[in-house]
Design a protein around this motif. Structure first.
Motif, PDB file in Angstrom:
ATOM      1  N   HIS A  53       5.147   2.371  -9.057  1.00  0.00           N
ATOM      2  CA  HIS A  53       4.168   2.363  -9.977  1.00  0.00           C
ATOM      3  C   HIS A  53       3.711   3.903 -10.157  1.00  0.00           C
ATOM      4  O   HIS A  53       2.914   3.966 -11.121  1.00  0.00           O
ATOM      5  CB  HIS A  53       3.302   1.418 -10.031  1.00  0.00           C
ATOM      6  N   TYR A  54       4.079   4.945  -9.661  1.00  0.00           N
ATOM      7  CA  TYR A  54       3.804   6.227  -9.800  1.00  0.00           C
ATOM      8  C   TYR A  54       2.276   6.696  -9.453  1.00  0.00           C
ATOM      9  O   TYR A  54       1.850   7.537 -10.084  1.00  0.00           O
ATOM     10  CB  TYR A  54       3.858   6.591 -11.261  1.00  0.00           C
ATOM     11  N   ARG A  55       1.664   5.869  -8.672  1.00  0.00           N
ATOM     12  CA  ARG A  55       0.448   5.992  -7.925  1.00  0.00           C
ATOM     13  C   ARG A  55       0.442   6.626  -6.784  1.00  0.00           C
ATOM     14  O   ARG A  55       0.041   5.940  -5.642  1.00  0.00           O
ATOM     15  CB  ARG A  55      -0.310   4.775  -8.431  1.00  0.00           C
ATOM     16  N   LEU A  56       0.783   7.790  -6.662  1.00  0.00           N
ATOM     17  CA  LEU A  56       1.023   8.511  -5.472  1.00  0.00           C
ATOM     18  C   LEU A  56      -0.445   8.673  -4.876  1.00  0.00           C
ATOM     19  O   LEU A  56      -0.397   8.695  -3.585  1.00  0.00           O
ATOM     20  CB  LEU A  56       1.514   9.808  -5.476  1.00  0.00           C
ATOM     21  N   ASP A  57      -1.518   8.587  -5.593  1.00  0.00           N
ATOM     22  CA  ASP A  57      -2.844   8.890  -4.925  1.00  0.00           C
ATOM     23  C   ASP A  57      -3.271   7.671  -4.299  1.00  0.00           C
ATOM     24  O   ASP A  57      -4.057   7.607  -3.514  1.00  0.00           O
ATOM     25  CB  ASP A  57      -3.800   9.218  -6.076  1.00  0.00           C
ATOM     26  N   LEU A  58      -2.628   6.537  -4.356  1.00  0.00           N
ATOM     27  CA  LEU A  58      -3.005   5.376  -3.799  1.00  0.00           C
ATOM     28  C   LEU A  58      -1.868   4.969  -2.669  1.00  0.00           C
ATOM     29  O   LEU A  58      -2.162   3.782  -1.938  1.00  0.00           O
ATOM     30  CB  LEU A  58      -2.964   4.171  -4.862  1.00  0.00           C
TER      31      LEU A  58
ATOM     32  N   ARG B   7       3.054   1.272 -16.201  1.00  0.00           N
ATOM     33  CA  ARG B   7       4.270   1.222 -15.562  1.00  0.00           C
ATOM     34  C   ARG B   7       4.531  -0.182 -15.218  1.00  0.00           C
ATOM     35  O   ARG B   7       3.576  -0.851 -14.516  1.00  0.00           O
ATOM     36  CB  ARG B   7       4.370   2.202 -14.486  1.00  0.00           C
ATOM     37  N   ASP B   8       5.459  -0.617 -15.693  1.00  0.00           N
ATOM     38  CA  ASP B   8       5.937  -2.239 -15.254  1.00  0.00           C
ATOM     39  C   ASP B   8       7.743  -2.249 -15.412  1.00  0.00           C
ATOM     40  O   ASP B   8       8.572  -1.490 -16.037  1.00  0.00           O
ATOM     41  CB  ASP B   8       5.570  -3.097 -16.171  1.00  0.00           C
TER      42      ASP B   8
ATOM     43  N   SER C 293       0.690  -1.326   0.045  1.00  0.00           N
ATOM     44  CA  SER C 293       0.018  -0.027  -0.088  1.00  0.00           C
ATOM     45  C   SER C 293       1.015   1.167   0.090  1.00  0.00           C
ATOM     46  O   SER C 293       0.264   2.388  -0.191  1.00  0.00           O
ATOM     47  CB  SER C 293      -1.049   0.044   1.097  1.00  0.00           C
ATOM     48  N   VAL C 294       2.150   1.053  -0.026  1.00  0.00           N
ATOM     49  CA  VAL C 294       3.039   2.258   0.082  1.00  0.00           C
ATOM     50  C   VAL C 294       4.020   2.007  -0.978  1.00  0.00           C
ATOM     51  O   VAL C 294       4.044   2.736  -2.219  1.00  0.00           O
ATOM     52  CB  VAL C 294       3.665   2.546   1.163  1.00  0.00           C
ATOM     53  N   LEU C 295       4.967   0.969  -0.955  1.00  0.00           N
ATOM     54  CA  LEU C 295       6.144   0.910  -1.962  1.00  0.00           C
ATOM     55  C   LEU C 295       5.407   0.420  -3.333  1.00  0.00           C
ATOM     56  O   LEU C 295       6.090   0.812  -4.270  1.00  0.00           O
ATOM     57  CB  LEU C 295       7.192  -0.223  -1.454  1.00  0.00           C
ATOM     58  N   TRP C 296       4.527  -0.348  -3.521  1.00  0.00           N
ATOM     59  CA  TRP C 296       4.060  -0.904  -4.812  1.00  0.00           C
ATOM     60  C   TRP C 296       3.597   0.311  -5.431  1.00  0.00           C
ATOM     61  O   TRP C 296       4.016   0.746  -6.578  1.00  0.00           O
ATOM     62  CB  TRP C 296       3.223  -1.888  -4.744  1.00  0.00           C
ATOM     63  N   PRO C 297       2.596   0.938  -4.937  1.00  0.00           N
ATOM     64  CA  PRO C 297       2.143   2.353  -5.422  1.00  0.00           C
ATOM     65  C   PRO C 297       3.072   3.212  -5.938  1.00  0.00           C
ATOM     66  O   PRO C 297       3.008   3.775  -6.992  1.00  0.00           O
ATOM     67  CB  PRO C 297       0.946   2.646  -4.780  1.00  0.00           C
ATOM     68  N   LEU C 298       3.844   3.599  -5.050  1.00  0.00           N
ATOM     69  CA  LEU C 298       4.983   4.717  -5.210  1.00  0.00           C
ATOM     70  C   LEU C 298       5.722   4.159  -6.383  1.00  0.00           C
ATOM     71  O   LEU C 298       6.176   5.132  -7.198  1.00  0.00           O
ATOM     72  CB  LEU C 298       5.561   4.698  -3.924  1.00  0.00           C
TER      73      LEU C 298
ATOM     74  N   VAL D  19       9.217  11.573  -7.680  1.00  0.00           N
ATOM     75  CA  VAL D  19       8.211  10.647  -7.191  1.00  0.00           C
ATOM     76  C   VAL D  19       8.625   9.769  -5.794  1.00  0.00           C
ATOM     77  O   VAL D  19       7.819   9.825  -4.669  1.00  0.00           O
ATOM     78  CB  VAL D  19       7.910   9.502  -8.189  1.00  0.00           C
ATOM     79  N   PHE D  20       9.975   9.532  -5.878  1.00  0.00           N
ATOM     80  CA  PHE D  20      10.345   8.845  -4.721  1.00  0.00           C
ATOM     81  C   PHE D  20      10.505   9.536  -3.405  1.00  0.00           C
ATOM     82  O   PHE D  20      10.322   9.116  -2.303  1.00  0.00           O
ATOM     83  CB  PHE D  20      11.759   7.972  -4.951  1.00  0.00           C
ATOM     84  N   PHE D  21      10.908  10.843  -3.462  1.00  0.00           N
ATOM     85  CA  PHE D  21      11.006  11.772  -2.227  1.00  0.00           C
ATOM     86  C   PHE D  21       9.773  12.219  -1.479  1.00  0.00           C
ATOM     87  O   PHE D  21       9.837  12.652  -0.774  1.00  0.00           O
ATOM     88  CB  PHE D  21      11.824  12.902  -2.795  1.00  0.00           C
ATOM     89  N   THR D  22       8.675  11.722  -2.275  1.00  0.00           N
ATOM     90  CA  THR D  22       7.364  11.965  -1.535  1.00  0.00           C
ATOM     91  C   THR D  22       7.223  10.878  -0.419  1.00  0.00           C
ATOM     92  O   THR D  22       6.317  11.331   0.508  1.00  0.00           O
ATOM     93  CB  THR D  22       6.187  11.844  -2.263  1.00  0.00           C
TER      94      THR D  22
END
Length: 466
Positions: free
Chosen positions: A91-96, A363-364, A84-89, A164-167
């Motif tokens: 894959h550029y899904r900060l909203d999730l 993204r993959d 719920s954090v690393l996977w969406p992050l 993205v990563f720094f968020t």
């Protein structure tokens, strides 16, 4: 030669052996040849507050060291921080992303548990290979326990851009933990560049050239190792599978229509709704193809305990239902949506008879379906791969029809182009892609990584078996 110690989040059931093809076979093969230990989670919950004890299973040269996890561990380490954090992050899904300190604490706690249980099993000359985003802190935890062995890490999913990563509130801790490894492996050069840029932008390290990097007073290597498949095995499987009853029955059910196939886990990173909308645009713009082609979308359920995944299941079903309701006829269903697993051999046969492989993730890290589709084709009459430019596989399979997966009009146009492509062009593209995946197959991936991870004095005198 050194023994190999592998640690992964999940371990295949030793009683059944690794599933045919893919990562598990490569790791199993390397472990059999080098001897060693494969440690990880059984996939089961102990059902109590504490994880269960290590379970040991001996199979040939491999000692499987397996552990259950407690409900709390699964909620915080697996469902929480990892998925719920690393996977969406990544894959550029900060909203999730749903960051919670207790989940972060659980993530580090489980990694500490793995390290403490692994430590007594490690011999002085062992080399250790840790896998994927679930286990980033493992090397740091092992170093704290006095482990001085060579330790490598492979990131199977994308490494995001620094912005993205720094968020991530604990991004510095994640970087710090990664620098405890001797070798970091990523899927593509873009991932390596993103990682190096994160070191530079945060002022904590630098790229020293030739794959060497420095941060927090440590020197380590980082390199791209694009993962592959067992090409010859999969091609042979596909050739045989077209004669199976399941594939023949499926082919008959399409009534001679051209088959477009997509195969993905149910995941928001796969671009499933965009793909369906793109297929709809294709049908609208090319009415002559209505009734002449069908999209078969095979999408097994995934991580249903995470809210975003149950929402995605509903959305994909709604999109497919809308297209079928608006464009279907009494004797033709535009989209056949299968929300369950299909056997690997059957899939190989379906890839071979498909006119188009539609692989359009948003993204993959790599996407091995793209490589399997190519390997499965009939060299004399191959289908066409339509591939997202944001899949790691696009770095190698540039002879595919590359597409922006966010642009549904472009997806529709790519489908039309693929279905209309003459035989000579299809063969040319297939030949180029097949050469690339044969060159970079799964055994080369494993041998290249382990060859670099070996102590320097062993790299030329004791090559790692492929």
């Amino acid at each position: 030669m050194s023994r190999l110690v592998v640690v992964s989040n999940r371990v295949p059931d030793p009683a059944k052996g690794p599933p045919a093809g893919g990562l598990a076979v490569a790791l199993n093969s390397a472990l059999e040849k080098m001897g060693g230990v494969w440690m990880g989670w059984t996939g089961k919950s102990s059902g109590v507050k504490e994880p269960g004890p290590l379970q040991f299973v001996e199979r040939g040269n491999i000692t499987f060291a397996l552990t259950d996890l407690s409900r709390r561990d699964l909620a915080e380490y697996y469902t929480g921080f990892a998925n719920s954090v690393l996977w969406p992050l990544c894959h550029y899904r900060l909203d999730l992303t749903e960051y919670a300190r207790k989940d972060m604490a659980g993530y580090f706690r489980v990694n500490r548990l793995f390290a403490e249980r692994l430590r007594p099993l490690i011999q002085p000359d062992d080399i250790i290979w840790i896998h994927d985003y679930h286990l980033i802190p493992m090397a740091s935890e092992l170093r704290r326990l006095g482990v001085g062995n060579r330790i490598g890490f492979f990131m199977h999913i994308p490494w995001p851009s620094p912005d993205v990563f720094f968020t991530l509130p604990v991004h510095e801790a994640i970087i710090d933990n990664l620098t405890a490894y001797d070798l970091l492996g990523f899927q593509t050069e873009h991932d390596v560049e993103n990682f190096a840029l994160a070191l530079k932008r945060d002022g904590i390290g630098r790229d020293m050239g030739d794959g060497w990097m420095a941060a927090y007073g440590r020197r380590f290597q980082a390199k791209a190792f694009p993962i592959g498949i067992d090409v010859a095995e999969f091609a042979s499987t596909a050739k045989e599978a077209v004669r199976s009853k399941a594939v023949k029955r499926t082919a008959v059910s399409f009534a001679g229509r051209d088959l477009i196939i997509g195969v993905d886990r149910l995941d928001y990173s796969k671009g499933l709704t965009h793909r369906i909308d793109g297929f709809e645009r294709f049908l609208i713009a090319n009415p002559a193809w209505r009734g002449r082609t069908t999209l078969l979308q095979v999408t097994p359920k995934s991580r249903s305990e995470v809210q975003g995944y149950s929402d995605m299941q509903r959305q994909v079903a709604e999109h497919a239902g809308r297209v079928n309701g608006a464009m279907g006829t009494l004797d033709w269903t535009p989209i056949r949506y299968i929300n369950q697993s299909v056997g690997r051999n059957t899939l190989a046969g379906l890839y071979r008879i498909a006119r188009v492989g539609l692989v359009t993730p948003l993204r993959d890290g790599m996407n091995l379906v793209a490589k399997e589709f190519v390997a499965a084709q009939n060299p004399a009459d191959p289908g066409v791969l339509v591939l997202s430019r944001f899949a790691g596989a696009a770095r190698e399979l540039d002879a595919a029809v590359l597409v922006n997966p966010y642009d549904v009009e472009a997806i529709g146009n790519a489908i039309a182009r693929a279905l209309s492509m003459p035989l000579e062009a299809r063969v040319e593209r297939y030949t180029a892609m097949m050469a690339r995946i044969e060159q970079n197959d799964i055994s080369k991936w494993s041998a290249d990584f382990l060859g670099m991870l070996q102590p320097e004095e062993q790299r030329t005198t004791e090559p790692v078996p492929a």
